[in-house]
Design a protein around this motif. Structure first.
Motif, PDB file in Angstrom:
ATOM      1  N   TRP A   1       0.669  -1.149  -0.066  1.00 34.82           N
ATOM      2  CA  TRP A   1       0.105   0.045   0.051  1.00 34.82           C
ATOM      3  C   TRP A   1       0.940   1.349   0.036  1.00 34.82           C
ATOM      4  O   TRP A   1       0.501   2.228  -0.299  1.00 34.82           O
ATOM      5  CB  TRP A   1      -0.921   0.050   1.415  1.00 34.82           C
ATOM      6  N   THR A   2       2.153   1.340   0.714  1.00 35.45           N
ATOM      7  CA  THR A   2       2.847   2.307   0.407  1.00 35.45           C
ATOM      8  C   THR A   2       3.124   2.753  -0.823  1.00 35.45           C
ATOM      9  O   THR A   2       3.312   3.679  -1.229  1.00 35.45           O
ATOM     10  CB  THR A   2       4.194   2.176   1.403  1.00 35.45           C
ATOM     11  N   ALA A   3       3.663   1.679  -1.571  1.00 33.41           N
ATOM     12  CA  ALA A   3       3.868   1.991  -2.875  1.00 33.41           C
ATOM     13  C   ALA A   3       2.684   2.277  -3.975  1.00 33.41           C
ATOM     14  O   ALA A   3       2.884   3.264  -4.811  1.00 33.41           O
ATOM     15  CB  ALA A   3       4.426   0.616  -3.547  1.00 33.41           C
ATOM     16  N   ALA A   4       1.654   1.863  -3.581  1.00 35.81           N
ATOM     17  CA  ALA A   4       0.266   2.319  -4.133  1.00 35.81           C
ATOM     18  C   ALA A   4       0.247   3.921  -3.729  1.00 35.81           C
ATOM     19  O   ALA A   4      -0.092   4.696  -4.874  1.00 35.81           O
ATOM     20  CB  ALA A   4      -0.805   1.584  -3.447  1.00 35.81           C
ATOM     21  N   GLN A   5       0.337   4.383  -2.848  1.00 35.27           N
ATOM     22  CA  GLN A   5       0.193   5.683  -2.289  1.00 35.27           C
ATOM     23  C   GLN A   5       1.139   6.532  -3.035  1.00 35.27           C
ATOM     24  O   GLN A   5       0.906   7.740  -3.538  1.00 35.27           O
ATOM     25  CB  GLN A   5       0.021   5.780  -0.819  1.00 35.27           C
ATOM     26  N   GLN A   6       2.403   6.149  -3.243  1.00 37.71           N
ATOM     27  CA  GLN A   6       3.583   6.686  -3.542  1.00 37.71           C
ATOM     28  C   GLN A   6       3.163   7.077  -5.129  1.00 37.71           C
ATOM     29  O   GLN A   6       3.315   7.995  -5.875  1.00 37.71           O
ATOM     30  CB  GLN A   6       4.896   5.959  -3.580  1.00 37.71           C
ATOM     31  N   TYR A   7       2.554   6.033  -5.550  1.00 40.37           N
ATOM     32  CA  TYR A   7       2.347   5.926  -7.106  1.00 40.37           C
ATOM     33  C   TYR A   7       0.945   7.001  -7.401  1.00 40.37           C
ATOM     34  O   TYR A   7       1.076   7.991  -8.378  1.00 40.37           O
ATOM     35  CB  TYR A   7       1.928   4.570  -7.768  1.00 40.37           C
TER      36      TYR A   7
END
Length: 342
Positions: free
Chosen positions: A261-267
């Motif tokens: 989810w961290t990567a999703a939010q960064q995207y």
């Protein structure tokens, strides 16, 4: 000659804390409908707005034809509001709740766009087809004053629909020109109909390893899907989910898409630099057209011009898996897709 016309329909009152139905009569083929909702409010001194307060007050929207066929069913306006902000920035007005005491007239516009070209109001890639019906019914559900926060008193809300419809000089021959050339599901000569649906899943337990499952409905072409994650208090949150995946085919040992989810939010932050981070909390947009690696057992991509093709697939073959960190969490998907009609 094919052209479009924008016609503002009569303004109708909306009933507070209830559901109101309005009819868009003699609709014709529609490319998009703008719903202008006016909410008069009186703000008291010391008012405190709720997060997403105006979206919580305008609770839900659905649209269906005279035969009961549903084209739009969004049971949380936050989904359509956030989707519009992300893929159609600047196209609608949705006011921020004021905090200074006094009377205000708030605008909360909802745009139902049928096709894939979100910046084009004349986009004919997909339609709300209405040549053969007498009316579309639109239901709007409103909440109570406290949905806005504390210190807000709502007056008499209204709604004004403005559809953009296609006008034909020769409906029989010209209408055929905007039909899709081919239908991967069932042959050629079909109108592609916009379909906006929302799914709500509540998990009572926590679970790791992507073991909580959300089924993706079949028999449509998916263009984009917006995931909104809510905590048990019904607030958007980034603390509820840690991983997300898409599984197709379901029986594959490996997932087709897997991200934390961290990567999703960064995207989301990187691809939406003009949207405040707080307005992206708990959100992830799936653009199905980017995932051409979603292939069937014959190693053929299921992604076509109209989107991710789930026609001829069995129920449950496409899954969303999540690692859920909180009991009572809510996962809401708003799917913007197309289906065949006529």
């Amino acid at each position: 000659m094919i052209k479009s016309t924008i016609t503002t329909k009569p303004t109708s009152p909306l009933v507070k804390n209830d559901r109101t139905t309005i009819a868009v009569k003699n609709p014709g083929d529609i490319t998009e409908i703008l719903l202008e909702i006016i909410v008069p409010v009186t703000v008291a001194a010391g008012a405190v707005p709720a997060v997403d307060g105006l979206e919580k007050y305008i609770r839900a929207i659905s649209m269906y034809d005279e035969n009961g066929k549903t084209l739009v069913n969004i049971q949380d306006i936050r989904l359509i509001r956030k989707f519009t902000d992300i893929v159609m920035p600047g196209r609608v007005r949705f006011d921020t709740l004021p905090t200074v005491a006094g009377p205000y007239t708030l605008h909360a516009n909802i745009l139902l766009h049928a096709g894939r070209k979100y910046d084009d109001y004349e986009d004919m890639s997909c339609l709300f087809p209405g040549q053969n019906i007498t009316a579309y019914n639109i239901d709007i559900a409103l909440g109570v004053d406290t949905d806005l926060g504390t210190g807000y008193t709502v007056g008499a809300p209204t709604i004004t629909p403005t559809p953009t419809r296609i006008v034909y000089d020769n409906p029989i021959s010209e209408r055929g020109k905007i039909l899709m050339d081919g239908n991967p599901a069932s042959g050629s000569g079909r109108v592609f109909t916009a379909n906006m649906i929302a799914d709500r899943t509540t998990f009572t337990n926590t679970a790791a390893n992507l073991s909580q499952i959300i089924e993706v409905p079949v028999a449509r072409f998916y263009m984009k899907s917006l995931l909104m994650v809510l905590n048990a208090a019904n607030q958007r949150s980034d603390n509820v989910v840690s991983r997300l995946c898409i599984r197709y085919p379901r029986d594959m040992a490996a997932t087709s898409i897997d991200l934390n989810w961290t990567a999703a939010q960064q995207y989301m932050a990187r691809t939406n630099p003009n949207i405040a981070a707080s307005d992206l909390t708990g959100l992830y947009l799936i653009d199905w057209s980017r995932h051409k690696h979603l292939k069937d057992e014959a190693d053929k991509s299921r992604v076509v011009a109209q989107g991710f093709n789930t026609y001829d697939l069995e129920k449950g073959v496409v899954e969303i898996g999540v690692s859920n960190n909180e009991q009572g969490s809510i996962y809401m998907f708003s799917h913007f897709s197309v289906a065949t009609s006529e």
